[in-house]
Motif scaffolding. Structure first.
Motif, PDB file in Angstrom:
ATOM      1  N   ASP A  19      77.114  71.885  18.128  1.00  0.00           N
ATOM      2  CA  ASP A  19      77.277  72.292  16.846  1.00  0.00           C
ATOM      3  C   ASP A  19      76.798  73.539  16.493  1.00  0.00           C
ATOM      4  OD1 ASP A  19      74.744  72.049  16.884  1.00  0.00           O
ATOM      5  OD2 ASP A  19      74.579  70.068  15.913  1.00  0.00           O
ATOM      6  N   GLU A  20      76.794  73.729  15.030  1.00  0.00           N
ATOM      7  CA  GLU A  20      76.454  75.217  14.273  1.00  0.00           C
ATOM      8  C   GLU A  20      75.172  75.486  14.957  1.00  0.00           C
ATOM      9  OE1 GLU A  20      75.691  71.909  11.578  1.00  0.00           O
ATOM     10  OE2 GLU A  20      77.399  72.321  12.510  1.00  0.00           O
ATOM     11  N   ALA A  21      74.256  74.475  15.144  1.00  0.00           N
ATOM     12  CA  ALA A  21      72.853  74.632  15.423  1.00  0.00           C
ATOM     13  C   ALA A  21      72.547  74.915  16.936  1.00  0.00           C
ATOM     14  CB  ALA A  21      71.863  73.698  15.115  1.00  0.00           C
ATOM     15  N   GLY A  22      73.839  74.816  17.985  1.00  0.00           N
ATOM     16  CA  GLY A  22      73.787  74.768  19.243  1.00  0.00           C
ATOM     17  C   GLY A  22      73.522  73.732  20.165  1.00  0.00           C
ATOM     18  N   TYR A  23      73.474  72.444  19.467  1.00  0.00           N
ATOM     19  CA  TYR A  23      73.156  71.301  20.287  1.00  0.00           C
ATOM     20  C   TYR A  23      74.463  70.763  20.878  1.00  0.00           C
ATOM     21  CZ  TYR A  23      68.437  71.000  17.936  1.00  0.00           C
ATOM     22  OH  TYR A  23      67.272  71.035  17.624  1.00  0.00           O
ATOM     23  N   LEU A  24      74.460  70.304  21.805  1.00  0.00           N
ATOM     24  CA  LEU A  24      75.797  69.907  22.805  1.00  0.00           C
ATOM     25  C   LEU A  24      76.262  68.645  21.836  1.00  0.00           C
ATOM     26  CD1 LEU A  24      74.574  69.866  26.363  1.00  0.00           C
ATOM     27  CD2 LEU A  24      75.912  71.668  25.229  1.00  0.00           C
TER      28      LEU A  24
ATOM     29  N   ILE B 207      59.772  75.440  11.630  1.00  0.00           N
ATOM     30  CA  ILE B 207      61.258  76.662  11.344  1.00  0.00           C
ATOM     31  C   ILE B 207      62.081  76.204  12.370  1.00  0.00           C
ATOM     32  CG2 ILE B 207      59.528  78.442  10.426  1.00  0.00           C
ATOM     33  CD1 ILE B 207      59.301  79.584  13.402  1.00  0.00           C
ATOM     34  N   GLY B 208      62.188  75.057  12.897  1.00  0.00           N
ATOM     35  CA  GLY B 208      63.566  74.680  13.730  1.00  0.00           C
ATOM     36  C   GLY B 208      63.067  74.461  15.383  1.00  0.00           C
ATOM     37  N   HIS B 209      64.070  74.141  15.823  1.00  0.00           N
ATOM     38  CA  HIS B 209      64.054  73.846  17.606  1.00  0.00           C
ATOM     39  C   HIS B 209      65.373  74.497  18.105  1.00  0.00           C
ATOM     40  CE1 HIS B 209      61.058  70.871  16.597  1.00  0.00           C
ATOM     41  NE2 HIS B 209      60.851  70.554  17.687  1.00  0.00           N
ATOM     42  N   GLN B 210      65.232  75.131  19.118  1.00  0.00           N
ATOM     43  CA  GLN B 210      66.334  75.714  19.958  1.00  0.00           C
ATOM     44  C   GLN B 210      66.753  75.063  20.889  1.00  0.00           C
ATOM     45  OE1 GLN B 210      67.856  78.848  18.841  1.00  0.00           O
ATOM     46  NE2 GLN B 210      69.358  78.020  20.573  1.00  0.00           N
ATOM     47  N   PRO B 211      67.780  74.265  20.957  1.00  0.00           N
ATOM     48  CA  PRO B 211      68.248  73.492  21.845  1.00  0.00           C
ATOM     49  C   PRO B 211      68.501  74.278  23.332  1.00  0.00           C
ATOM     50  CG  PRO B 211      70.224  73.617  20.652  1.00  0.00           C
ATOM     51  CD  PRO B 211      68.880  74.453  19.858  1.00  0.00           C
ATOM     52  N   ASN B 212      68.135  73.944  24.604  1.00  0.00           N
ATOM     53  CA  ASN B 212      68.172  74.778  25.673  1.00  0.00           C
ATOM     54  C   ASN B 212      69.619  74.611  26.246  1.00  0.00           C
ATOM     55  OD1 ASN B 212      65.521  75.520  25.474  1.00  0.00           O
ATOM     56  ND2 ASN B 212      64.857  73.444  26.530  1.00  0.00           N
TER      57      ASN B 212
ATOM     58  N   THR C  53      77.172  59.379  25.681  1.00  0.00           N
ATOM     59  CA  THR C  53      76.503  60.496  26.234  1.00  0.00           C
ATOM     60  C   THR C  53      77.608  61.474  26.805  1.00  0.00           C
ATOM     61  OG1 THR C  53      75.838  59.500  28.163  1.00  0.00           O
ATOM     62  CG2 THR C  53      74.121  59.619  26.342  1.00  0.00           C
ATOM     63  N   ARG C  54      78.858  61.049  26.544  1.00  0.00           N
ATOM     64  CA  ARG C  54      79.799  61.831  27.338  1.00  0.00           C
ATOM     65  C   ARG C  54      80.112  63.042  26.535  1.00  0.00           C
ATOM     66  NH1 ARG C  54      81.711  56.451  27.567  1.00  0.00           N
ATOM     67  NH2 ARG C  54      82.665  56.653  25.610  1.00  0.00           N
ATOM     68  N   THR C  55      80.277  64.117  27.289  1.00  0.00           N
ATOM     69  CA  THR C  55      80.836  65.394  26.751  1.00  0.00           C
ATOM     70  C   THR C  55      82.274  65.428  26.995  1.00  0.00           C
ATOM     71  OG1 THR C  55      80.595  66.678  28.848  1.00  0.00           O
ATOM     72  CG2 THR C  55      78.737  66.386  27.554  1.00  0.00           C
ATOM     73  N   CYS C  56      83.038  66.684  26.617  1.00  0.00           N
ATOM     74  CA  CYS C  56      84.384  66.782  26.550  1.00  0.00           C
ATOM     75  C   CYS C  56      84.955  66.975  27.989  1.00  0.00           C
ATOM     76  CB  CYS C  56      84.994  67.829  25.815  1.00  0.00           C
ATOM     77  SG  CYS C  56      84.193  69.444  26.296  1.00  0.00           S
ATOM     78  N   LEU C  57      83.844  67.038  28.857  1.00  0.00           N
ATOM     79  CA  LEU C  57      84.325  67.411  30.387  1.00  0.00           C
ATOM     80  C   LEU C  57      84.186  66.022  31.144  1.00  0.00           C
ATOM     81  CD1 LEU C  57      82.716  70.961  31.237  1.00  0.00           C
ATOM     82  CD2 LEU C  57      85.246  70.167  30.734  1.00  0.00           C
ATOM     83  N   PRO C  58      85.049  65.594  32.059  1.00  0.00           N
ATOM     84  CA  PRO C  58      84.908  64.323  32.752  1.00  0.00           C
ATOM     85  C   PRO C  58      83.715  64.359  33.685  1.00  0.00           C
ATOM     86  CG  PRO C  58      86.691  65.458  33.597  1.00  0.00           C
ATOM     87  CD  PRO C  58      86.332  66.302  32.124  1.00  0.00           C
ATOM     88  N   GLY C  59      82.861  63.523  33.632  1.00  0.00           N
ATOM     89  CA  GLY C  59      81.667  63.442  34.513  1.00  0.00           C
ATOM     90  C   GLY C  59      80.437  64.349  34.149  1.00  0.00           C
ATOM     91  N   VAL C  60      80.395  64.858  32.861  1.00  0.00           N
ATOM     92  CA  VAL C  60      79.460  65.459  32.328  1.00  0.00           C
ATOM     93  C   VAL C  60      78.857  64.970  31.218  1.00  0.00           C
ATOM     94  CG1 VAL C  60      78.445  67.669  31.408  1.00  0.00           C
ATOM     95  CG2 VAL C  60      80.188  67.716  33.361  1.00  0.00           C
ATOM     96  N   PHE C  61      77.450  64.535  31.250  1.00  0.00           N
ATOM     97  CA  PHE C  61      76.851  63.751  30.203  1.00  0.00           C
ATOM     98  C   PHE C  61      75.747  64.583  29.631  1.00  0.00           C
ATOM     99  CE2 PHE C  61      78.846  61.209  33.370  1.00  0.00           C
ATOM    100  CZ  PHE C  61      79.724  60.464  32.793  1.00  0.00           C
ATOM    101  N   ALA C  62      75.256  64.339  28.245  1.00  0.00           N
ATOM    102  CA  ALA C  62      73.970  64.896  27.818  1.00  0.00           C
ATOM    103  C   ALA C  62      73.218  64.054  26.978  1.00  0.00           C
ATOM    104  CB  ALA C  62      74.557  66.187  26.646  1.00  0.00           C
ATOM    105  N   ALA C  63      71.959  64.186  27.396  1.00  0.00           N
ATOM    106  CA  ALA C  63      70.940  63.276  27.099  1.00  0.00           C
ATOM    107  C   ALA C  63      69.629  64.030  26.572  1.00  0.00           C
ATOM    108  CB  ALA C  63      70.512  62.345  28.037  1.00  0.00           C
ATOM    109  N   GLY C  64      69.033  63.199  25.360  1.00  0.00           N
ATOM    110  CA  GLY C  64      67.782  63.866  24.930  1.00  0.00           C
ATOM    111  C   GLY C  64      67.772  64.913  23.919  1.00  0.00           C
ATOM    112  N   ASP C  65      66.866  65.652  23.846  1.00  0.00           N
ATOM    113  CA  ASP C  65      66.816  66.538  22.616  1.00  0.00           C
ATOM    114  C   ASP C  65      68.054  67.659  22.746  1.00  0.00           C
ATOM    115  OD1 ASP C  65      64.771  65.101  21.879  1.00  0.00           O
ATOM    116  OD2 ASP C  65      63.436  66.884  21.828  1.00  0.00           O
ATOM    117  N   VAL C  66      68.489  67.814  23.903  1.00  0.00           N
ATOM    118  CA  VAL C  66      69.670  68.897  23.892  1.00  0.00           C
ATOM    119  C   VAL C  66      70.904  68.620  23.273  1.00  0.00           C
ATOM    120  CG1 VAL C  66      70.901  68.045  25.908  1.00  0.00           C
ATOM    121  CG2 VAL C  66      70.840  70.554  25.803  1.00  0.00           C
ATOM    122  N   GLN C  67      71.009  67.324  22.919  1.00  0.00           N
ATOM    123  CA  GLN C  67      72.176  66.605  21.901  1.00  0.00           C
ATOM    124  C   GLN C  67      71.598  66.063  20.838  1.00  0.00           C
ATOM    125  OE1 GLN C  67      73.358  63.166  21.999  1.00  0.00           O
ATOM    126  NE2 GLN C  67      71.128  63.014  22.666  1.00  0.00           N
TER     127      GLN C  67
END
Length: 324
Positions: free
Chosen positions: A266-271, A250-255, A278-292
């Motif tokens: 995105d619409e489901a809450g994933y980064l 029934i789905g996963h909820q990204p932390n 793995t770069r986000t929109c902020l300099p020096g901030v990266f996201a890895a794994g199931d959170v994205q």
């Protein structure tokens, strides 16, 4: 409260967080890693992992995470049993707060993972942790149900995909859906309904999981599923469905609650990250794994993106003159 500053902080200790820590440590970035609420991530809720490369006989989920942890500390990562309760990414250095202290960092790797959505009947989540026959990952655990009758709960594309995948192993798959029609795509519905191994329990919800005690070769015993109690959403009647496995789809909820309003999702809450990185929109901030990652959600892909995040962070920190 004193504030400690680190060049690189990693939030999360699943496969992505630990892999990022291993690579960052080997690059002499001396990362600080926060374990979080669920140290070791979702793999600590599984028993045997058979699809992680390098373990031909399989490996216990907790043992795999313990090995990753020891490998990270061997190369110099500092791992703290703390949970980040607040994050301020409005300016650099970025500020993080735990119940034990306050920290700032030049670079941040977010590896907080995602959590499976459960049915809210307590037993399903408990049995998933103890190898009792409940899972939220068909790819991970389907092999264990060869020749058995199992059930899948859900009505979206993921549920129908998992039900179809599980027919490779199970003798019968009952797809339990609370409505009288699926919300999955039409091609997926047609493929699922045409599969002779799949039966659909329409207008049904799972209200209880019935178990029995099974003796193990070690002499110990474990509680395993023997049946599900189903409630009809139309007339309220109840019935029992004998099964040996239950897959909750029934789905996963990204932390990502820590970063709400600070990083786009995105619409489901994933980064959201830049394509191919793995770069986000902020300099020096990266996201890895199931959170994205809402597509693959496997331990090996999480580990791979953890490696990417560490390399991305190292290159950025070098460009900024932060790392040697």
């Amino acid at each position: 409260m004193t504030t400690q500053h680190r060049k690189l902080i990693i939030i999360g200790t699943g496969p992505s967080g630990f892999t990022a820590a291993i690579y960052a440590s080997r690059a002499n970035l001396t990362p600080l890693v926060f374990e979080g609420v669920q140290a070791g991530g979702q793999l600590t809720m599984t028993t045997e992992v058979e699809n992680f490369p390098g373990f031909r006989e399989g490996v216990q989920g907790t043992a795999l995470m313990d090995e990753m942890r020891e490998q990270a500390t061997r190369f110099g990562a500092e791992i703290l049993p703390e949970t980040v309760t607040k994050a301020d990414l409005s300016s650099r250095p970025y500020r993080l707060v735990t119940e034990q202290g306050e920290y700032t960092c030049d670079a941040l790797i977010i590896a907080t993972g995602a959590s499976a959505k459960w049915l809210g009947i307590a037993k399903d989540e408990i049995l998933s942790r103890k190898g009792g026959g409940v899972s939220a990952c068909a790819t991970c655990d389907g092999f264990f149900y060869r020749g058995k009758e199992i059930a899948v709960v859900g009505g979206g594309d993921t549920a129908l995909e998992e039900a179809t995948f599980l027919t490779k192993f199970a003798s019968k798959v009952t797809l339990i859906h609370r409505r009288d029609k699926f919300r999955a795509s039409k091609p997926m519905q047609e493929r699922t309904l045409a599969n002779p191994k799949i039966q659909v329990a329409w207008n049904k919800t799972v209200t209880d999981v019935l178990t029995h005690s099974v003796a193990l070769p070690t002499g110990e015993s474990v509680e395993k599923i023997r049946a599900l109690v189903l409630k009809d959403t139309v007339d309220g009647s109840t019935s029992e469905l004998p099964v040996e496995g239950l897959f909750v789809a029934i789905g996963h909820q990204p932390n990502t609650s820590l970063f709400q309003g600070q990083l786009p999702t995105d619409e489901a809450g994933y980064l959201l990250v830049e394509k191919g990185s793995t770069r986000t929109c902020l300099p020096g901030v990266f996201a890895a794994g199931d959170v994205q990652d809402h597509t693959y959600r496997q331990a090996i892909t999480a580990a791979g993106s953890g490696c990417m995040a560490a390399i991305d962070a190292e290159r950025w920190m070098t460009e900024q003159g932060i790392a040697e």
